[in-house]
Design an enzyme around this catalytic site. Sequence first.
Site, PDB file in Angstrom:
ATOM      1  N   ASP A  12      87.604  50.577  66.766  1.00  0.00           N
ATOM      2  CA  ASP A  12      88.159  50.795  68.335  1.00  0.00           C
ATOM      3  C   ASP A  12      88.958  52.078  68.356  1.00  0.00           C
ATOM      4  OD1 ASP A  12      88.539  50.422  70.734  1.00  0.00           O
ATOM      5  OD2 ASP A  12      89.902  48.700  70.696  1.00  0.00           O
TER       6      ASP A  12
ATOM      7  N   HIS B 299      82.504  50.294  67.616  1.00  0.00           N
ATOM      8  CA  HIS B 299      83.129  50.342  68.528  1.00  0.00           C
ATOM      9  C   HIS B 299      84.039  51.659  68.579  1.00  0.00           C
ATOM     10  CE1 HIS B 299      85.491  47.532  71.529  1.00  0.00           C
ATOM     11  NE2 HIS B 299      85.952  48.978  71.817  1.00  0.00           N
TER      12      HIS B 299
ATOM     13  N   ASN C  77      95.183  47.521  72.646  1.00  0.00           N
ATOM     14  CA  ASN C  77      94.666  46.447  73.712  1.00  0.00           C
ATOM     15  C   ASN C  77      93.241  45.861  72.881  1.00  0.00           C
ATOM     16  OD1 ASN C  77      94.286  44.277  75.405  1.00  0.00           O
ATOM     17  ND2 ASN C  77      94.061  45.612  76.915  1.00  0.00           N
TER      18      ASN C  77
ATOM     19  N   ASP D 252      83.355  47.080  78.345  1.00  0.00           N
ATOM     20  CA  ASP D 252      84.822  47.130  77.453  1.00  0.00           C
ATOM     21  C   ASP D 252      86.141  47.901  78.213  1.00  0.00           C
ATOM     22  OD1 ASP D 252      86.214  46.987  75.069  1.00  0.00           O
ATOM     23  OD2 ASP D 252      86.107  49.270  74.632  1.00  0.00           O
TER      24      ASP D 252
ATOM     25  N   HIS E  46      86.860  43.660  68.854  1.00  0.00           N
ATOM     26  CA  HIS E  46      88.129  43.605  68.298  1.00  0.00           C
ATOM     27  C   HIS E  46      88.840  42.199  68.513  1.00  0.00           C
ATOM     28  CE1 HIS E  46      88.458  44.424  72.750  1.00  0.00           C
ATOM     29  NE2 HIS E  46      88.379  45.687  72.627  1.00  0.00           N
TER      30      HIS E  46
HETATM   31 ZN   LIG Z   1      88.061  46.834  74.198  1.00  0.00          ZN
END
Ligand SMILES: [Zn+2]
Lengths: 436, 304
Positions: A315, A70, A288, A161, A242
């Site tokens: 992320d 990610h 987030n 996403d 996540h």
């Molecule tokens: Zn996300």
Amino acid sequence: MTSDKSKTGSLLIKGGNLIDPAAKIDAVMDLLLRDGHVAEVALPNKIRGGVDANFDARGLVVAPGFIDLHVHLREPGQSYKETIATGTAAAAAGGFTSVCCMPNTSPVVDSQEWVAWIQQPQRGAVVNVFPVAAATQASKGAVLTDFRGLQRAGAVAVSDDGKPILNETIMRETLRLAAEINLPVIQHAEDTRLTENCSMNESTTSFRLGLRGMTTAAEATVVDRDVQLAQQFTGARLHVAHLSTADALKAVRRGKRGKARVTCEITPHHFTLTDADIGEYNTYCKMNPPLRSAGDREALLVALADGTVDAIATDHAPHATHEKIIEFEKALFGIIGLETALGLAITRLHREHKIPLARIVELLTAGPARVVDLRGRGTLARGSYADVTIFDPKRRWTYEAAKSRSKSRNTPFDGWQLTGKVVATIVGGKIAHRAG
Amino acid sequence: MSKGARGSLLGIEHLDVKEITGLLQLARRMNPLKPHPLLKGKRVLLLFYEPSTRTRSSFEIAAKSMGAMTTLVLSSGSSIEKGESLLDTAYTLRAVGADVMVIRHPSAGAPLLMASHLDVPVINAGDGMHEHPSQALLDAYTILRHKKKLNGLQVAILGDIYHSRVARSAIHLLSKFGAHITLCGPPEFLPELATCLAPGLHITRTAEEAVRGVDVIMVLRVQKERLAGTKIRLQDYIARYQMTLARLKLAKRDAMVMHPGPIIRGLEITWEVADCPQSAIVEEVRNGVPVRMAILAKALGKAK
Ligand SMILES: [Zn+2]
């Protein structure tokens, strides 16, 4: 991307503690790489014959190259935040030899053309880049994209996403069609109808600061629904991006027990920080899903240790200063994370919470490789790609954001003392990063 | 982030009792009717990103009665409307020579952001749902004109506490001085989380229980649009939480009724209560001036 067939010569990595969870190896071994692949794994000093180069790995851990499921590389369209070249340079510095990049760019990566564009050599990637394509056109949640075409072009999963698929019919169709071609569906689980205008976790901190808080239910209800949907189709693969709450973990566990093909990832910031770290409106702690309570973090630590979690994913979300050093509610969500992932994992998970090094390596290699089926990666078994991460699990160092390879500096970990440092990152047999 | 230049007033939460007492004592020495050029030649910038009547005019009059120049910058009709960032606006206003900035902003934490990037003091005139420190100070000032001390005082705060910066600042201030505070409102306006603001806070859902035997009743404004976003019907809210004469009778005989304004008669408070002898609502507005004089004098280092 590095061409797999290129002649890169041979490199013998000697005397390191080789940890390859996929092959169940955790021992001092020598590793021979030749022409982009693993040629041999053997006990010390057993590998004969001439080599082009040697790498003395005594005292270091030699692991399969890390895989990040990610990351946001911001191309096409937002190169002021990051480019594929700078983002992958940060990846290499953090020990990642492969990254999966999210499609929420400008435009959204929802076509074969853009999936191909990301993988073109002109992008200057220094690690392997595996695009995740949008599940719906422009990630608007209405019309599904061409999964087969996207997969053929190189997409390893589909995801909207940042814009979760809330419509149940669309999510069901996404899972059903993706199942036909064995493609994982990655969901950012957030019921955005419940999180409007929210900028952090609902908590005493949010109340004190006068900020609207996201409830944990906004994440957990979506995960719960998705797990149930995934169970309706044989072969459907749901990956929860996540994951940040104890309640969402319960849903994942339920799914795994029910033999659903459900996987999940957890970020280093969620296992390290809590919403209290926002302190007085620190926008570098605004992401987030948001940082959660100490109780949620505790649940994540347990799940990382007990095998519920499949991967650590960063992320990595670069943003320019003018998007972060502004009013908290206006600041964009996200932080960079590629260069601090290993240090945080070793410092928090291994040293403080006694999670074995081999498990951490698994969460960075074999685990993520399984989630998106990166064959020949996430392991150092003979014949695998010569993607290797060599790190010093004991080395203490201080992270300096100003020296980041990323174009952006948005991190709460600037100045943090970490233990565990990447020494060399080898991609396809070539050294992509070497610590100074 | 730094806490801003000396003299900044960003909130009540991080002030100690001594600092608050100092400001209140200074306010008592301020007399808006006897102009004193304490701040002669100083430039006070009033930066308002939200409409405001009393806070704005009160700061303006406070500044002028001490001989300062004031400049009012509103978000509409300025470069802010064209998308200029808060910090760019702040740097610009600093460059034109502001000595102190008073800011009202819809975003919680905006004054702190500004303060941590400027070398002049910043005064928070209300930021989102976060704090409204000058209001809490003038409320304390007003209470102390009628009550001997804040310590041990029974205070009821009624209404939409969740959305209220006035409530947050008042709770911080009064509890630092040892007042006993009861919060009252429906869960949508008063989540259990509210007790985190200070030790010893009580929550009740019954107005009668909240006001029984108290010395001070603080009524907060309730916005109809916010009620619309909840399951509570307007009529039910009025029936359960409106400050009425009947409820006022449950409080101590000399109880004060306070309200930060603007009041909506007939919603959170009745006509009769707003205008009754126990009402301190107009006095609060009046007291805003000396309190803000003290805040500005301290900000500019003229608090002798
Ligand atoms: Zn996300």
